[in-house]
Design a protein around this motif. Sequence first.
Motif, PDB file in Angstrom:
ATOM      1  N   SER A 214       0.841  -1.187   0.000  1.00 52.38           N
ATOM      2  CA  SER A 214       0.000   0.000   0.000  1.00 52.38           C
ATOM      3  C   SER A 214       0.878   1.239   0.000  1.00 52.38           C
ATOM      4  O   SER A 214       2.000   1.228   0.484  1.00 52.38           O
ATOM      5  CB  SER A 214      -0.942   0.000   1.201  1.00 52.38           C
TER       6      SER A 214
ATOM      7  N   ARG B 186       1.301   5.419   0.913  1.00 54.43           N
ATOM      8  CA  ARG B 186       0.868   6.375   1.937  1.00 54.43           C
ATOM      9  C   ARG B 186       0.518   7.701   1.294  1.00 54.43           C
ATOM     10  O   ARG B 186       1.220   8.204   0.418  1.00 54.43           O
ATOM     11  CB  ARG B 186       1.974   6.606   2.972  1.00 54.43           C
ATOM     12  N   GLU B 187      -0.626   8.250   1.705  1.00 51.88           N
ATOM     13  CA  GLU B 187      -1.036   9.580   1.273  1.00 51.88           C
ATOM     14  C   GLU B 187      -0.221  10.605   2.062  1.00 51.88           C
ATOM     15  O   GLU B 187       0.365  10.287   3.098  1.00 51.88           O
ATOM     16  CB  GLU B 187      -2.531   9.772   1.551  1.00 51.88           C
TER      17      GLU B 187
ATOM     18  N   ARG C 141      -2.450   8.525   5.719  1.00 50.15           N
ATOM     19  CA  ARG C 141      -3.375   7.413   5.549  1.00 50.15           C
ATOM     20  C   ARG C 141      -2.857   6.469   4.481  1.00 50.15           C
ATOM     21  O   ARG C 141      -2.240   6.882   3.513  1.00 50.15           O
ATOM     22  CB  ARG C 141      -4.756   7.908   5.145  1.00 50.15           C
ATOM     23  N   ALA C 142      -3.152   5.196   4.651  1.00 55.28           N
ATOM     24  CA  ALA C 142      -2.787   4.216   3.625  1.00 55.28           C
ATOM     25  C   ALA C 142      -3.791   4.282   2.490  1.00 55.28           C
ATOM     26  O   ALA C 142      -4.948   4.652   2.686  1.00 55.28           O
ATOM     27  CB  ALA C 142      -2.762   2.819   4.230  1.00 55.28           C
ATOM     28  N   ASP C 143      -3.359   3.927   1.302  1.00 51.99           N
ATOM     29  CA  ASP C 143      -4.226   3.935   0.133  1.00 51.99           C
ATOM     30  C   ASP C 143      -5.404   2.986   0.335  1.00 51.99           C
ATOM     31  O   ASP C 143      -6.500   3.232  -0.155  1.00 51.99           O
ATOM     32  CB  ASP C 143      -3.423   3.533  -1.102  1.00 51.99           C
ATOM     33  N   ASP C 144      -5.189   1.894   1.054  1.00 50.81           N
ATOM     34  CA  ASP C 144      -6.253   0.920   1.301  1.00 50.81           C
ATOM     35  C   ASP C 144      -7.360   1.489   2.194  1.00 50.81           C
ATOM     36  O   ASP C 144      -8.465   0.960   2.216  1.00 50.81           O
ATOM     37  CB  ASP C 144      -5.696  -0.336   1.970  1.00 50.81           C
ATOM     38  N   ASP C 145      -7.079   2.549   2.930  1.00 45.58           N
ATOM     39  CA  ASP C 145      -8.040   3.113   3.872  1.00 45.58           C
ATOM     40  C   ASP C 145      -8.913   4.214   3.267  1.00 45.58           C
ATOM     41  O   ASP C 145      -9.832   4.690   3.916  1.00 45.58           O
ATOM     42  CB  ASP C 145      -7.312   3.708   5.084  1.00 45.58           C
ATOM     43  N   ARG C 146      -8.654   4.616   2.053  1.00 41.83           N
ATOM     44  CA  ARG C 146      -9.416   5.731   1.490  1.00 41.83           C
ATOM     45  C   ARG C 146     -10.821   5.281   1.093  1.00 41.83           C
ATOM     46  O   ARG C 146     -11.041   4.126   0.728  1.00 41.83           O
ATOM     47  CB  ARG C 146      -8.707   6.352   0.303  1.00 41.83           C
ATOM     48  N   ALA C 147     -11.747   6.209   1.178  1.00 43.61           N
ATOM     49  CA  ALA C 147     -13.142   5.921   0.836  1.00 43.61           C
ATOM     50  C   ALA C 147     -13.330   6.005  -0.671  1.00 43.61           C
ATOM     51  O   ALA C 147     -12.842   6.927  -1.328  1.00 43.61           O
ATOM     52  CB  ALA C 147     -14.057   6.919   1.528  1.00 43.61           C
TER      53      ALA C 147
END
Length: 57
Positions: free
Chosen positions: A2, A4-5, A9-15
């Motif tokens: 993944s 990081r933004e 935040r991790a890319d996997d956590d984005r809505a």
Amino acid sequence: MSTREPDGRADDDRAVELTDDFVVLPEQTADDTDHGWGERAGGNDDWLLAERPPHWG
């Protein structure tokens, strides 16, 4: 893996918002039409049904 933004935040956590009007691929491509094949619009379904072989019946 993944990414990081900038805010941590991790890319996997984005809505991700999905809608019904989201189209990944079209139902039919432009080259898969009568015009794409160089044919006139319309069909010859009636002729095909009238000329079908007797063993298809």
